[in-house]
Design a protein around this motif. Structure first.
Motif, mmCIF file in Angstrom:
data_model
loop_
_atom_site.group_PDB
_atom_site.id
_atom_site.type_symbol
_atom_site.label_atom_id
_atom_site.label_comp_id
_atom_site.label_asym_id
_atom_site.label_seq_id
_atom_site.Cartn_x
_atom_site.Cartn_y
_atom_site.Cartn_z
ATOM 1 N N ASN A 1 0.790 -1.238 0.000
ATOM 2 C CA ASN A 1 0.000 0.000 0.000
ATOM 3 C C ASN A 1 0.818 1.282 0.000
ATOM 4 O O ASN A 1 0.298 2.351 0.319
ATOM 5 C CB ASN A 1 -1.013 0.017 1.150
ATOM 6 N N THR B 1 -0.806 3.710 -2.304
ATOM 7 C CA THR B 1 -2.028 4.390 -1.846
ATOM 8 C C THR B 1 -1.690 5.654 -1.057
ATOM 9 O O THR B 1 -2.518 6.541 -0.926
ATOM 10 C CB THR B 1 -2.899 3.468 -0.972
ATOM 11 N N SER C 1 -5.278 10.296 -5.248
ATOM 12 C CA SER C 1 -5.914 9.173 -4.530
ATOM 13 C C SER C 1 -6.502 8.146 -5.490
ATOM 14 O O SER C 1 -7.624 7.669 -5.306
ATOM 15 C CB SER C 1 -7.000 9.681 -3.577
ATOM 16 N N THR D 1 -6.631 2.978 -3.860
ATOM 17 C CA THR D 1 -7.248 2.829 -2.542
ATOM 18 C C THR D 1 -6.996 1.409 -2.066
ATOM 19 O O THR D 1 -6.804 0.494 -2.875
ATOM 20 C CB THR D 1 -8.764 3.114 -2.579
ATOM 21 N N GLU D 2 -6.999 1.238 -0.757
ATOM 22 C CA GLU D 2 -6.714 -0.092 -0.219
ATOM 23 C C GLU D 2 -7.784 -1.069 -0.667
ATOM 24 O O GLU D 2 -8.977 -0.765 -0.619
ATOM 25 C CB GLU D 2 -6.646 -0.038 1.305
ATOM 26 N N PRO E 1 -4.210 -3.185 -4.044
ATOM 27 C CA PRO E 1 -4.993 -1.943 -4.072
ATOM 28 C C PRO E 1 -5.954 -1.904 -5.269
ATOM 29 O O PRO E 1 -5.730 -2.542 -6.291
ATOM 30 C CB PRO E 1 -3.931 -0.853 -4.216
ATOM 31 N N ASP F 1 -9.120 3.704 -8.344
ATOM 32 C CA ASP F 1 -10.331 4.513 -8.390
ATOM 33 C C ASP F 1 -10.234 5.477 -9.575
ATOM 34 O O ASP F 1 -9.479 6.438 -9.538
ATOM 35 C CB ASP F 1 -10.476 5.285 -7.072
#
Ligand code: SF4
Ligand code: SF4
Length: 90
Positions: free
Chosen positions: A14, A17, A23, A26-27, A39, A42
């Protein structure tokens, strides 16, 4: 260009992330077949590197790729006609 994570290399640390200014990483929540939580991306089309690297003919951000200890992050050419409309976020 399209951002991808190579699930065969990612160890789920991560780091990506934490560094992306948009961003985009994301996890994740699900274990894959190797028992790793990779991850989730997005809306990777928001990535400046994806959107503008062809225009400027060089890498613009790429911090996620630089920080990944397992070289699991890369970009691939997208099939023509699959580009999406992008709303610029500030
Ligand atoms: S930094 Fe690399 S190895 Fe770590 S979670 Fe992100 S893609 Fe996977
Ligand atoms: S290149 Fe930069 S903006 Fe694009 S996903 Fe990686 S860290 Fe985020």
């Amino acid at each position: 260009m399209k951002l991808i994570i190579d699930e065969t290399r990612c160890k789920g640390c991560n780091l990506c992330t934490t560094v992306c200014p948009y961003s985009i990483f994301t996890e994740g929540k699900k274990l894959n077949e190797r028992g790793i939580v990779v991850p989730v991306l997005d809306r990777p089309q928001r990535c400046t590197n994806c959107r503008l690297r062809n225009l400027y003919n060089r890498q613009l951000c790429g911090v996620c790729q630089l920080i990944c200890p397992d070289q699991a992050i890369s970009w691939v050419e997208e099939t023509e006609g699959l580009t999406e409309k992008v709303v610029i976020e500030y």
